[in-house]
Scaffold this active site. Structure first.
Site, PDB file in Angstrom:
ATOM      1  N   MET A 162       0.883  -1.164   0.094  1.00 11.79           N
ATOM      2  CA  MET A 162      -0.077   0.012   0.055  1.00 11.79           C
ATOM      3  C   MET A 162       0.859   1.166   0.042  1.00 11.79           C
ATOM      4  O   MET A 162       1.771   0.953   0.911  1.00 11.79           O
ATOM      5  CB  MET A 162      -0.940  -0.010   0.926  1.00 11.79           C
ATOM      6  CG  MET A 162      -0.444  -0.361   2.452  1.00 11.79           C
ATOM      7  SD  MET A 162      -1.773  -0.203   3.755  1.00 11.79           S
ATOM      8  CE  MET A 162      -1.072  -0.683   5.101  1.00 11.79           C
ATOM      9  N   ARG A 295      -3.829  -3.138  10.990  1.00 12.34           N
ATOM     10  CA  ARG A 295      -3.850  -2.766  12.393  1.00 12.34           C
ATOM     11  C   ARG A 295      -3.741  -4.119  13.287  1.00 12.34           C
ATOM     12  O   ARG A 295      -3.096  -3.756  14.230  1.00 12.34           O
ATOM     13  CB  ARG A 295      -4.617  -1.489  12.584  1.00 12.34           C
ATOM     14  CG  ARG A 295      -4.445  -0.242  11.852  1.00 12.34           C
ATOM     15  CD  ARG A 295      -5.478   0.875  12.167  1.00 12.34           C
ATOM     16  NE  ARG A 295      -4.956   2.095  11.552  1.00 12.34           N
ATOM     17  CZ  ARG A 295      -5.861   3.387  11.534  1.00 12.34           C
ATOM     18  NH1 ARG A 295      -7.122   3.139  11.436  1.00 12.34           N
ATOM     19  NH2 ARG A 295      -5.297   4.382  10.870  1.00 12.34           N
ATOM     20  N   TYR A 439       3.919   2.556  12.972  1.00 11.90           N
ATOM     21  CA  TYR A 439       3.297   2.637  11.482  1.00 11.90           C
ATOM     22  C   TYR A 439       1.787   2.078  11.565  1.00 11.90           C
ATOM     23  O   TYR A 439       1.273   1.616  12.680  1.00 11.90           O
ATOM     24  CB  TYR A 439       4.237   1.878  10.606  1.00 11.90           C
ATOM     25  CG  TYR A 439       4.433   0.343  10.666  1.00 11.90           C
ATOM     26  CD1 TYR A 439       4.058  -0.572  11.761  1.00 11.90           C
ATOM     27  CD2 TYR A 439       5.499  -0.387   9.895  1.00 11.90           C
ATOM     28  CE1 TYR A 439       4.309  -1.869  11.981  1.00 11.90           C
ATOM     29  CE2 TYR A 439       5.657  -1.661  10.074  1.00 11.90           C
ATOM     30  CZ  TYR A 439       5.356  -2.447  11.136  1.00 11.90           C
ATOM     31  OH  TYR A 439       5.395  -3.648  11.363  1.00 11.90           O
ATOM     32  N   GLU A 440       0.940   2.084  10.607  1.00 10.08           N
ATOM     33  CA  GLU A 440      -0.411   1.918  10.297  1.00 10.08           C
ATOM     34  C   GLU A 440      -1.201   2.776  11.447  1.00 10.08           C
ATOM     35  O   GLU A 440      -2.270   2.304  11.854  1.00 10.08           O
ATOM     36  CB  GLU A 440      -0.913   0.437  10.663  1.00 10.08           C
ATOM     37  CG  GLU A 440       0.107  -0.367   9.676  1.00 10.08           C
ATOM     38  CD  GLU A 440      -0.043   0.024   8.291  1.00 10.08           C
ATOM     39  OE1 GLU A 440      -1.286   0.436   7.904  1.00 10.08           O
ATOM     40  OE2 GLU A 440       0.850  -0.582   7.514  1.00 10.08           O
ATOM     41  N   GLY A 441      -0.684   4.013  11.431  1.00  3.45           N
ATOM     42  CA  GLY A 441      -1.473   4.995  12.390  1.00  3.45           C
ATOM     43  C   GLY A 441      -0.754   5.007  13.719  1.00  3.45           C
ATOM     44  O   GLY A 441      -0.688   3.794  14.730  1.00  3.45           O
TER      45      GLY A 441
END
Length: 594
Positions: A162, A295, A439-441
């Site tokens: 992504m 997540r 990462y991923e928020g």
């Protein structure tokens, strides 16, 4: 030592705690008999311990190599291991049969993913991201896109990524500048630079399918104007094979603190050919399918690295001789006692064990609800599954990675100075694990998502459902034998409810109050959820022992559960007290005073 997958604990959770065979009447669970699951876990343990784990240090020391032709070479042994992964059929566990998968419940696939990540986190990221791309195209792609890409992604014949982050934006995706221009033939020309793209270029697969966020010219500003595109490294030909090289280049690799075996790339799209996924300006909604799956996967990574680090620390503590026990020698014939006799070493190991086993139960329990959200014939069960997946995802991601990193740090502490050297594996676990908090928020973003979106969603339905479930369980299990578990759970639930009410009353009046309280609230939630898992675990263990089960796991579960309730769970009171102070002190200093 080398990581050994905790198959027995996986089986306890899937068979005894979650009672997976209760759902055998559902088509999605038809192939998931416990005999089959036990065989899968046994083979997964062998593959991850014997094939992936020995490459973990290799990947860390060698890293990936960027080449002048814009290609990337993965560490020694990664290609052969990836080939074994594919040939053994592991990619198909969690994919639908119509696309070549085995269609097993995601909760079973999660057990394999945990083993894989604990054995070799950097390696496991390549297939993990590929499955995320599969899920996004499954959710939003056209029938033609599904037919072309899903079989290749489900089999891991092609890789997936992504492409979100750009130099000027990470969390705030509304700032992206990558543009998409219609080419007139149904495709688009994609131009822009993406950074920190995990697995953005490598030599493991014959093609890489990039899912790219970009803005079509004239689109609305901010996140409302973002579209999603499939941009393959090689454009598929008429037969669906890799054809012409697309104008997508890896301009270089990041030098990172950890996960050296995974290629973290700067990707340049230079009028690359891409195809729209879903509707224009609706790309973020589809990408969130991939991000939410990621997540949960990141929460699993925190748990997995904690498990590997705990194992290394426990083994070291049993072998390392240093000092004498405070209550007298325990190794009288040796020059010193093993350090596992010391209470403070035991404290760190027990903290780890209590959080890992409780966290694993929480992760798998949530994943089962995710399976039921898709597979249950009961609409109420499907709704509850959707609600719980949305509510628990930020908690699992942030809580398990925060605690996982702390466990890795404690594991290094158990090793003493040896842990700070590269002669022992724990330093790599600590370095690899650290990215999972980001990462991923970032975990702060997860906490804001929890208090700002998830609590209030659908009128607070998910949170009220969780409170009702806890109340019902506490009321139904008030027997004396359960009181060491039920009473602390009831107290923690009350504190979580009080915190929720405080947020409702104070967060709207001043949004900074919600922001200042969010991390403490998320940890209060996570601690309470693990208390629920340990209470259910205790009930199962007591019933097994009463029925004559002699296996030591059940007595150990009761001991570790009591430790959690008495030594870990009391943190909830401190979290509640902190969050109720609000934002005043957090925001008191002017910015220039920092």
């Amino acid at each position: 030592m080398t990581y050994q997958p905790p198959v027995r604990d996986h089986l306890f959770i899937l068979r005894d705690l979650l009672e997976l065979e209760r759902y055998a009447n559902l088509p999605a669970f038809a192939e998931a008999s416990m005999d089959t699951v036990e065989q899968i876990l046994g083979e997964a343990a062998r593959f991850t311990a014997e094939v992936l784990a020995p490459l973990n240090a290799v990947g860390d020391k060698e890293g990936c190599r960027w080449n002048a032709d814009f290609s990337v070479t993965t560490p020694t042994g990664f290609k052969a291991a990836y080939r074994q992964l594919v040939e053994a059929g592991w990619p198909g566990l969690g994919s639908a049969p119509e696309w070549g998968g085995q269609g097993l419940p995601h909760v079973v696939n999660l057990a394999f993913s945990e083993m894989s990540s604990a054995a070799n986190m950097a390696f496991s990221m390549y297939p993990g991201l590929t499955h995320g791309a599969y899920s996004a195209i499954l959710a939003g792609g056209t029938e033609a896109q599904k037919q072309l890409y899903l079989p290749k992604l489900a089999s891991f014949q092609w890789g997936g990524t992504m492409n979100l982050t750009e130099p000027q934006c990470g969390t705030d995706l509304g700032l992206i500048r990558t543009k998409a221009v219609p080419a007139g033939d149904g495709s688009y020309r994609i131009s822009g630079q993406k950074i920190w793209i995990s697995g953005g270029e490598h030599d493991l697969t014959e093609n890489i399918v990039h899912l790219v966020l970009a803005r079509i010219e004239g689109a609305p500003a901010g996140t409302r104007g973002i579209s999603l595109f499939i941009v393959p490294k090689f454009i598929p030909d008429a037969e669906g094979h890799p054809g012409e090289r697309n104008s997508v280049k890896c301009l270089g690799l990041e030098e990172k603190m950890g996960i050296h075996g995974n290629a973290t790339c700067v990707i340049s799209h230079e009028e690359a050919t891409g195809w729209l996924v879903g509707e224009e300006n609706r790309g973020l909604a589809i990408m969130f399918v991939m991000m939410n799956e990621a997540r949960l996967g990141v929460g699993m990574q925190g748990l997995a690295q904690a498990e590997a680090a705990y194992q290394a620390a426990a083994e070291f503590a049993k072998e390392r001789l240093q000092g004498r026990s405070l209550t007298g020698p325990k190794n009288p014939d040796g020059p010193a006692d093993p350090i596992i006799v010391h209470p403070d070493v035991r404290r760190m190991l027990m903290d780890a064990r209590a959080v890992i086993e409780g966290g694993r139960a929480f992760l798998y329990w949530t994943a089962l609800h995710g399976d039921l959200a898709e597979a249950s014939p009961d609409e109420a069960a499907r709704q509850k599954g959707r609600d719980y997946m949305a509510l628990m995802t930020p908690v699992l991601k942030a809580f398990l990675t925060d605690r996982g990193f702390a466990i890795c740090s404690d594991a290094m502490q158990v090793h003493g100075g040896s842990g700070f050297t590269e002669h022992f594996p724990v330093s790599q676990y600590l370095r690899d694990c650290r990215i999972a908090l980001i990462y991923e928020g970032t975990n702060g973003i997860q906490a804001l998502d929890l208090v700002g979106r998830k609590l209030a969603a659908d009128g607070g339905r998910a949170m009220m459902s969780f409170f009702a479930e806890l109340d019902a369980y506490i009321e139904a299990n008030d027997a004396e034998a359960m009181q060491p578990f039920v009473a602390p759970l009831a107290k923690a639930k009350g504190e979580l409810q009080e915190a929720t009410m405080w947020l409702m009353q104070n967060g709207l009046a001043n949004p900074d109050n919600a922001g200042a309280a969010s991390t403490d609230y998320l940890h209060l939630f996570g601690l309470t959820a693990l208390a629920y898992m340990w209470t259910m675990t205790a009930k199962v263990a007591q019933a097994k022992i009463a029925a004559g089960a002699a296996e030591p796991i059940y007595a150990a579960k009761l001991t570790i559960g009591r430790y959690y309730m008495n030594r870990v769970l009391p943190e909830t009171a401190a979290r509640l007290a902190k969050l109720k102070t609000g934002a005043e002190l957090v925001m008191a200093l002017p910015a220039e005073a920092f």
